[in-house]
Design an enzyme around this catalytic site. Structure first.
Site, PDB file in Angstrom:
ATOM      1  N   ASP A 131       9.637 -23.103  11.664  1.00 15.77           N
ATOM      2  CA  ASP A 131      10.201 -23.262  13.004  1.00 15.77           C
ATOM      3  C   ASP A 131      11.048 -22.053  13.412  1.00 15.77           C
ATOM      4  O   ASP A 131      11.284 -21.138  12.618  1.00 15.77           O
ATOM      5  CB  ASP A 131      11.075 -24.517  13.051  1.00 15.77           C
ATOM      6  CG  ASP A 131      10.270 -25.798  12.930  1.00 15.77           C
ATOM      7  OD1 ASP A 131       9.105 -25.803  13.356  1.00 15.77           O
ATOM      8  OD2 ASP A 131      10.818 -26.794  12.416  1.00 15.77           O
ATOM      9  N   TYR A 190      11.395 -25.440  -0.469  1.00 15.53           N
ATOM     10  CA  TYR A 190      12.338 -24.897   0.503  1.00 15.53           C
ATOM     11  C   TYR A 190      13.759 -25.004  -0.060  1.00 15.53           C
ATOM     12  O   TYR A 190      14.030 -25.817  -0.950  1.00 15.53           O
ATOM     13  CB  TYR A 190      12.308 -25.694   1.810  1.00 15.53           C
ATOM     14  CG  TYR A 190      11.082 -25.528   2.667  1.00 15.53           C
ATOM     15  CD1 TYR A 190      11.104 -24.683   3.779  1.00 15.53           C
ATOM     16  CD2 TYR A 190       9.917 -26.230   2.400  1.00 15.53           C
ATOM     17  CE1 TYR A 190       9.986 -24.546   4.594  1.00 15.53           C
ATOM     18  CE2 TYR A 190       8.793 -26.097   3.207  1.00 15.53           C
ATOM     19  CZ  TYR A 190       8.835 -25.255   4.299  1.00 15.53           C
ATOM     20  OH  TYR A 190       7.731 -25.123   5.106  1.00 15.53           O
TER      21      TYR A 190
END
Length: 265
Positions: free
Chosen positions: A54, A112
């Protein structure tokens, strides 16, 4: 003759509106394709990213499948790209591959981490998030374990497609303290939320982080997480944290994208 390559890319996401190319916004994929088109003098290229990060999100190792009408050795392609791309996008590995390599569907685990600090002064950063309110880190650590396993993450994503699979398996979700995972940009001494899973919905990790912040501030209880998993009715436990604290660390595949494949003439 079409040629196929897998690229490993690292990038600083602060100047980009995410990975996926958009008509009116600068993105990582859009910048990559524009650079290649200018480099080879052709519009007949195709790129597919394994992870569509994003806006503002960084990557240490996103994997991109690339189709070109031009033959390069992997080293020459990597060198040419790094000489022409902006300095905040780097190609760290490159290898030939085959047309049927499915860079999205062959991914079996994505890792992540989210960097944050808990300092009383206001700090504005594109590389970590600072929460000025005191946080109960131990309670956040306990709550993080609730996300491990197979769950329906409908209440931990943003505007997911109605047809998207909401059940995701999280292998690891934990908070580690005062880690120097990355240096520079005042990131030293950050806490880190580590998340590893089979796949993720839109802004899912950032909402998990926002939920854990609310846990740490006493606004949400661990039982609220469990209740949010047990229903598809809307349950808000967290907020969407800024993208700058989130980093794609690595992606593991069922087939090695850098094993090397012969190219038939």
């Amino acid at each position: 003759m079409k040629r196929y390559y897998n690229l490993e890319l690292s990038y600083d996401g602060q100047n980009y509106f995410g990975w996926q190319k958009q008509k009116d916004f600068e993105t990582v994929q859009g910048t990559l394709e524009a650079t290649i088109k200018e480099m080879i003098g052709s519009n007949f290229i195709k790129s597919i990213g394994s992870s569509r990060t994003d806006t503002g999100v960084h990557a240490l190792a996103n994997i991109c499948f690339l189709q070109l009408p031009t033959e390069y050795t992997p080293q020459a392609l990597m060198d040419n790209l790094n000489n022409n791309l902006p300095k905040d996008i780097r190609v760290t590995r490159c290898e030939r591959t085959y047309k049927q390599f499915k860079v999205i569907y062959f991914a079996k685990k994505k890792s992540y981490f989210y960097l944050f600090k808990n300092l009383p002064q206001e700090i504005d950063s594109d590389y970590f998030t600072n929460i000025t309110t005191p946080l109960d880190i131990n309670k956040m650590k306990e709550a993080a374990k609730s996300f491990e396993g197979l769950h329906n993450f409908s209440n931990f994503c943003y505007k997911a497609s109605p047809n998207s699979e909401k059940n995701k398996e999280i292998f690891t979700c934990k908070i580690i303290e005062n880690q120097d995972i990355l240096t520079g940009h005042n990131r030293e001494g950050s806490y880190a939320l580590i998340v590893e899973g089979s796949g993720f919905l839109k802004q899912m990790i950032r909402i998990i982080m926002g939920t854990l912040f609310n846990i740490g501030m006493g606004k949400v209880e661990i039982k609220d997480i469990e209740e949010a998993f047990s229903t598809t009715d809307f349950r808000k436990t967290g907020f969407i944290t800024p993208g700058g604290g989130l980093y794609l660390k690595e992606i593991e595949f069922i087939r090695d994208p850098f094993k090397g494949h012969s190219v038939n003439s």
